[in-house]
Design an enzyme around this catalytic site. Structure first.
Site, PDB file in Angstrom:
ATOM      1  N   GLY A  92       1.311  -6.484   5.316  1.00  0.00           N
ATOM      2  CA  GLY A  92       1.736  -5.595   6.400  1.00  0.00           C
ATOM      3  C   GLY A  92       0.816  -4.408   6.579  1.00  0.00           C
ATOM      4  N   ARG A  93      -0.020  -4.173   5.585  1.00  0.00           N
ATOM      5  CA  ARG A  93      -0.925  -3.021   5.686  1.00  0.00           C
ATOM      6  C   ARG A  93      -2.231  -3.235   4.920  1.00  0.00           C
ATOM      7  NH1 ARG A  93       1.590   1.421   1.607  1.00  0.00           N
ATOM      8  NH2 ARG A  93       2.623  -0.007   0.185  1.00  0.00           N
ATOM      9  N   ASP A 125       4.019   1.329   9.322  1.00  0.00           N
ATOM     10  CA  ASP A 125       2.886   1.887  10.082  1.00  0.00           C
ATOM     11  C   ASP A 125       1.538   1.300   9.652  1.00  0.00           C
ATOM     12  OD1 ASP A 125       2.557   3.011   7.605  1.00  0.00           O
ATOM     13  OD2 ASP A 125       2.875   5.090   8.248  1.00  0.00           O
ATOM     14  N   GLY A 126       1.554   0.409   8.655  1.00  0.00           N
ATOM     15  CA  GLY A 126       0.303  -0.211   8.227  1.00  0.00           C
ATOM     16  C   GLY A 126      -0.561   0.688   7.357  1.00  0.00           C
ATOM     17  N   ARG A 176      -9.119  -3.056  -3.203  1.00  0.00           N
ATOM     18  CA  ARG A 176      -8.669  -3.802  -4.382  1.00  0.00           C
ATOM     19  C   ARG A 176      -9.520  -5.054  -4.554  1.00  0.00           C
ATOM     20  NH1 ARG A 176      -2.390  -4.766  -4.357  1.00  0.00           N
ATOM     21  NH2 ARG A 176      -2.827  -6.311  -2.769  1.00  0.00           N
ATOM     22  N   ASP A 252       6.963 -11.531  -4.612  1.00  0.00           N
ATOM     23  CA  ASP A 252       5.765 -11.318  -3.781  1.00  0.00           C
ATOM     24  C   ASP A 252       4.802 -10.343  -4.456  1.00  0.00           C
ATOM     25  OD1 ASP A 252       8.137  -9.654  -2.989  1.00  0.00           O
ATOM     26  OD2 ASP A 252       6.598  -8.498  -1.974  1.00  0.00           O
TER      27      ASP A 252
HETATM   28  P1  AMP Z   1       5.364  -3.399  -1.309  1.00  0.00           P
HETATM   29  O1  AMP Z   1       6.670  -2.714  -1.510  1.00  0.00           O
HETATM   30  O2  AMP Z   1       4.194  -2.471  -1.188  1.00  0.00           O
HETATM   31  O3  AMP Z   1       5.118  -4.502  -2.290  1.00  0.00           O
HETATM   32  O4  AMP Z   1       5.455  -4.089   0.143  1.00  0.00           O
HETATM   33  C1  AMP Z   1       6.462  -5.021   0.522  1.00  0.00           C
HETATM   34  C2  AMP Z   1       6.144  -5.528   1.902  1.00  0.00           C
HETATM   35  O5  AMP Z   1       6.195  -4.455   2.858  1.00  0.00           O
HETATM   36  C3  AMP Z   1       4.769  -6.151   2.064  1.00  0.00           C
HETATM   37  O6  AMP Z   1       4.865  -7.193   3.001  1.00  0.00           O
HETATM   38  C4  AMP Z   1       3.940  -4.993   2.598  1.00  0.00           C
HETATM   39  O7  AMP Z   1       2.815  -5.426   3.302  1.00  0.00           O
HETATM   40  C5  AMP Z   1       4.940  -4.311   3.506  1.00  0.00           C
HETATM   41  N1  AMP Z   1       4.660  -2.876   3.677  1.00  0.00           N
HETATM   42  C6  AMP Z   1       4.808  -1.899   2.763  1.00  0.00           C
HETATM   43  N2  AMP Z   1       4.480  -0.702   3.280  1.00  0.00           N
HETATM   44  C7  AMP Z   1       4.098  -0.914   4.561  1.00  0.00           C
HETATM   45  C8  AMP Z   1       3.641  -0.080   5.618  1.00  0.00           C
HETATM   46  N3  AMP Z   1       3.511   1.235   5.472  1.00  0.00           N
HETATM   47  N4  AMP Z   1       3.342  -0.670   6.794  1.00  0.00           N
HETATM   48  C9  AMP Z   1       3.492  -1.997   6.962  1.00  0.00           C
HETATM   49  N5  AMP Z   1       3.918  -2.829   6.022  1.00  0.00           N
HETATM   50  C10 AMP Z   1       4.218  -2.306   4.823  1.00  0.00           C
HETATM   51 MG    MG Z   2       3.902  -5.891  -2.547  1.00  0.00          MG
END
Ligand code: AMP
Ligand code: MG
Length: 487
Positions: A92-93, A125-126, A176, A252
């Site tokens: 998502g980002r 917001d990506g 990364r 994930d």
């Molecule tokens: P995480 O909690 O970082 O492992 O993210 C869980 C999911 O949410 C993944 O699909 C990420 O890409 C998405 N995600 C987390 N933060 C953002 C953000 N600020 N904008 C878009 N997608 C996000």
């Molecule tokens: Mg993640």
């Protein structure tokens, strides 16, 4: 050594096609500046460390420039979050910029986190904030230095682009590196959407790219799953032995390579507490420190479920059942080393268990420094130094007597014991409060503290003159910092 512009790409994952990822260009952040870079990570790409000072470095890692051979893609995956299936996650980002082929013929994924919105951004917001990008950078490189498999981090780029979390913060990107960014959730996505052909394409890609030895086996996918179980058992044994809490062990966030992946509100234990929960939104303690072991196995079962079209259920079950005994064997082996033992003895498990129970009672035992102090002096003297930190002194004395007898039975010199123990027991620990100090300075535009902290932590076992303040016990407030889960 190479310049940045000399990198060669071979984008194997991108070639799998649009069922697996979507082409998306990075969205640049404003006024990019290099916050911190890792020379050790740069070496994985054969890069000259001086390249970090070039202008093009900050531009490439802030979305302003791209190699012509790069093929930025957002990967699709799903996964189990806090035990519930989420059918559609994906990058998502973050974007997989491409796979760099180094001089040793290794492929390294370049993944730019915080690169803007993608089809998988949902409501997000990506972006990634400076705070969480620094935390991911420090942890990636520190775990690697400890000998715990992890994704690596090349650099953090800061910017003036505002981002709204609980308050206004600034956007950053972290670059990364990993041999693969395929997660358990990638397999789950193709299984639950019933795209079994694509599931097999993915399995074939992972097998040929990352588990070539399994191709020689009678049942290559079964062998691959077994190796994924083995690697994760070893990884989680290392987390437990070194007191690392991941905090968000959703499927994930689990790597098929068995490396630590996706850093959020992680923590290294200060005081030992088996029940520690580092993630403040984890109300039930699903991802508490001691639960990391059964959750590791739970996640492997979730991956196994996704492989049912490719591997027999009996074989999947057999491999999953290997997890706990393998974990236990690795854990015991590591803890023996931390205690300075060179060979295994029947009662070692009980000795370790008794020690952890004494630590669990409270007092002032610092989990990491305990092992370091224990190696400083001959066992009989060392136990006297650490004794005062325990609550139940009678029980501690009994433990100390068993420990000293066990050390004596090994023979060998104190000099050798000390060297052996100091090589596995870090003096410097990535504590939340140390990261927090460095983050606050970076938020004010002063990057010297985060660079110094990174440099110290890249050699965690070596005494570094002048750096004593990084080896101190944490202050009381530092043990109870609430780390925001937003990132
Ligand atoms: P995480 O909690 O970082 O492992 O993210 C869980 C999911 O949410 C993944 O699909 C990420 O890409 C998405 N995600 C987390 N933060 C953002 C953000 N600020 N904008 C878009 N997608 C996000
Ligand atoms: Mg993640």
């Amino acid at each position: 050594m190479k310049r940045l512009t000399d990198l060669q790409f071979d984008n194997r994952f991108a070639r799998l096609g649009d069922a697996f990822s979507t082409h998306v260009l990075p969205e640049p952040i404003d006024a990019p500046r290099l916050v911190v870079a890792s020379p050790a990570a740069m070496a994985l790409l054969d890069l000259d460390p001086a390249e970090a000072d070039s202008e093009v470095f900050a531009q490439l890692f802030s979305g302003h420039k791209l190699w012509s051979e790069a093929e930025p893609r957002a990967m699709v995956y799903s996964g189990h979050q806090f035990g519930s299936y989420n059918p559609r996650l994906g990058d998502g980002r973050g974007l997989l910029l491409g796979e760099v082929l180094n001089d040793a013929d290794e492929h390294w994924d370049l993944h730019l986190k915080g690169a803007g919105q993608t089809p998988y951004s949902r409501m997000g917001d990506g972006r990634a904030v400076l705070r969480s990008s620094i935390r991911e950078f420090l942890a990636s490189e520190y775990l690697h230095a400890l000998g715990i498999p992890s994704t690596r981090a090349l650099c953090v780029t800061g910017s003036s682009t505002p981002v709204w979390r609980e308050k206004q913060e600034s956007a950053a990107m972290v670059l990364r590196l990993a041999p693969s960014h395929v997660r358990f959730g990638h397999f789950e996505y193709f299984y639950y959407t019933q795209q079994h052909e694509q599931l097999q394409v993915l399995a074939e890609h992972v097998l040929s790219s990352h588990f070539p030895a399994c191709q020689e086996q009678a049942e290559p996918y079964a062998a691959m799953f077994r190796e994924i179980v083995e690697r994760n058992a070893e990884l989680i044994a290392k987390w437990q032995a070194y007191g690392f809490c991941h905090g968000v062990m959703n499927s994930d966030n689990m790597s098929i390579l068995g490396i630590t992946f996706d850093y959020g509100p992680y923590a290294f234990l200060d005081d030992f507490d088996a029940n520690h929960i580092c993630n403040h939104s984890d109300d039930s303690g699903r991802y508490s420190f001691s639960n990391q072991v059964p959750i590791g196995q739970w996640n492997l079962a979730a991956l196994g479920q996704a492989l049912v079209p490719l591997v027999s259920i009996e074989s999947l079950r057999e491999s999953i059942n290997l997890f706990l005994p393998l974990y236990q064997a690795h854990y015991l082996d590591l803890m023996r080393k931390r205690l300075g033992f060179t060979r295994a003895e029947e009662q070692d498990g009980e000795l370790i268990e008794r020690l952890l129970q004494l630590m669990q009672q409270g007092g002032a035992v610092d989990y990491s420094l305990f092992f370091r102090r224990l190696g400083d002096l001959p066992a009989a003297e060392a136990v006297q130094v650490v004794r005062d930190d325990f609550v139940d002194l009678i029980a501690f004395d009994a433990w100390a007597e068993s420990y000293c007898a066990r050390v004596a039975s090994e023979g060998g010199s104190q000099q050798a014991r000390r060297a052996r123990m100091h090589a596995v027991n870090p003096l410097y620990v990535l504590r939340n409060y140390l990261a927090q100090h460095a983050i606050e300075a970076a938020e004010r535009g002063d990057y010297a503290p985060v660079r110094e902290l990174h440099a110290v932590l890249s050699r965690p076992f070596d005494e570094q003159p002048g750096m004593e303040r990084y080896a101190e016990r944490p202050p009381e407030w530092g043990k109870h910092l609430e780390i925001s889960c937003s990132s």
